[in-house]
Design a protein around this motif. Structure first.
Motif, PDB file in Angstrom:
ATOM      1  N   VAL A  48      30.409  34.249  49.341  1.00  0.00           N
ATOM      2  CA  VAL A  48      31.323  34.641  48.563  1.00  0.00           C
ATOM      3  C   VAL A  48      30.815  34.246  47.115  1.00  0.00           C
ATOM      4  CG1 VAL A  48      33.713  34.787  47.879  1.00  0.00           C
ATOM      5  CG2 VAL A  48      33.273  35.032  50.175  1.00  0.00           C
ATOM      6  N   ALA A  49      30.813  33.139  46.963  1.00  0.00           N
ATOM      7  CA  ALA A  49      30.582  32.591  45.510  1.00  0.00           C
ATOM      8  C   ALA A  49      30.213  31.069  45.744  1.00  0.00           C
ATOM      9  CB  ALA A  49      31.773  32.635  44.790  1.00  0.00           C
ATOM     10  N   VAL A  63      30.969  41.128  46.898  1.00  0.00           N
ATOM     11  CA  VAL A  63      32.309  40.367  46.503  1.00  0.00           C
ATOM     12  C   VAL A  63      32.306  40.504  45.036  1.00  0.00           C
ATOM     13  CG1 VAL A  63      32.283  39.162  48.704  1.00  0.00           C
ATOM     14  CG2 VAL A  63      31.714  38.065  46.463  1.00  0.00           C
ATOM     15  N   LYS A  64      31.306  41.133  44.474  1.00  0.00           N
ATOM     16  CA  LYS A  64      31.269  40.906  42.851  1.00  0.00           C
ATOM     17  C   LYS A  64      32.487  41.745  42.348  1.00  0.00           C
ATOM     18  CE  LYS A  64      26.386  40.394  41.864  1.00  0.00           C
ATOM     19  NZ  LYS A  64      25.003  40.725  41.119  1.00  0.00           N
ATOM     20  N   GLY A  65      33.179  41.119  41.207  1.00  0.00           N
ATOM     21  CA  GLY A  65      33.990  41.917  40.434  1.00  0.00           C
ATOM     22  C   GLY A  65      35.424  41.814  40.990  1.00  0.00           C
ATOM     23  N   ARG A  66      35.578  41.289  42.050  1.00  0.00           N
ATOM     24  CA  ARG A  66      37.062  40.902  42.670  1.00  0.00           C
ATOM     25  C   ARG A  66      37.411  39.536  42.875  1.00  0.00           C
ATOM     26  NH1 ARG A  66      38.776  42.586  47.072  1.00  0.00           N
ATOM     27  NH2 ARG A  66      36.546  43.262  47.834  1.00  0.00           N
ATOM     28  N   VAL A  80      39.018  30.035  44.958  1.00  0.00           N
ATOM     29  CA  VAL A  80      38.452  31.392  44.796  1.00  0.00           C
ATOM     30  C   VAL A  80      39.687  32.274  44.849  1.00  0.00           C
ATOM     31  CG1 VAL A  80      38.184  31.808  47.349  1.00  0.00           C
ATOM     32  CG2 VAL A  80      36.863  32.894  45.510  1.00  0.00           C
ATOM     33  N   GLU A  81      39.927  33.083  43.846  1.00  0.00           N
ATOM     34  CA  GLU A  81      40.716  34.073  43.794  1.00  0.00           C
ATOM     35  C   GLU A  81      40.396  35.457  44.082  1.00  0.00           C
ATOM     36  OE1 GLU A  81      44.059  34.488  40.648  1.00  0.00           O
ATOM     37  OE2 GLU A  81      42.712  35.555  39.856  1.00  0.00           O
ATOM     38  N   ILE A  82      41.107  36.269  44.814  1.00  0.00           N
ATOM     39  CA  ILE A  82      40.745  37.406  45.059  1.00  0.00           C
ATOM     40  C   ILE A  82      41.734  38.243  44.829  1.00  0.00           C
ATOM     41  CG2 ILE A  82      39.676  38.912  47.258  1.00  0.00           C
ATOM     42  CD1 ILE A  82      39.757  36.166  48.736  1.00  0.00           C
TER      43      ILE A  82
END
Length: 116
Positions: A48-49, A63-66, A80-82
């Motif tokens: 994810v990151a 998952v880029k951008g959100r 991590v914020e989604i």
């Protein structure tokens, strides 16, 4: 012994926002870097990151951008914020933390379920 505990998962509606937290604790532990991974049913675990010790962030292709990763080193906590959640985001989300020694520790995971 280092313990890593994720929290913040649950059932959310598509389009919503969720923030997952990951707290690391243990004698002498100091957060150096952190990362999030996820594993959907029947799929492999994917990145994810990651946030490195120099502040550099790397996001997985899907998952880029959100997704936004953050750390609070003073609290040994990662987040991590989604945003704009999609049903495809349904997965178990795992946190990993790295100490300055290079040792890496994993949490048990937190379930995120997104309803359409």
């Amino acid at each position: 012994q280092v313990t890593v505990m994720e929290s913040g998962g649950g059932l959310v509606q598509a389009g919503g926002t969720l923030r997952l937290s990951c707290a690391a604790s243990g004698s002498g532990f100091s957060l150096f870097a952190a990362g999030w991974y996820r594993q959907a049913p029947g799929k492999q675990r994917e990145l994810v990151a990651i946030k490195q010790d120099d502040g550099e962030t790397v996001y997985g292709r899907s998952v880029k951008g959100r997704f936004t990763i953050a750390t609070d080193n003073a609290k040994n906590t990662a987040y991590v914020e989604i945003t704009n959640l999609e049903p495809e985001d349904t997965a178990v989300y795992y946190c990993t933390v790295r100490a300055k020694s290079g040792l890496v520790y994993w949490g048990q995971g937190t379930q995120v379920t997104v309803s359409s």
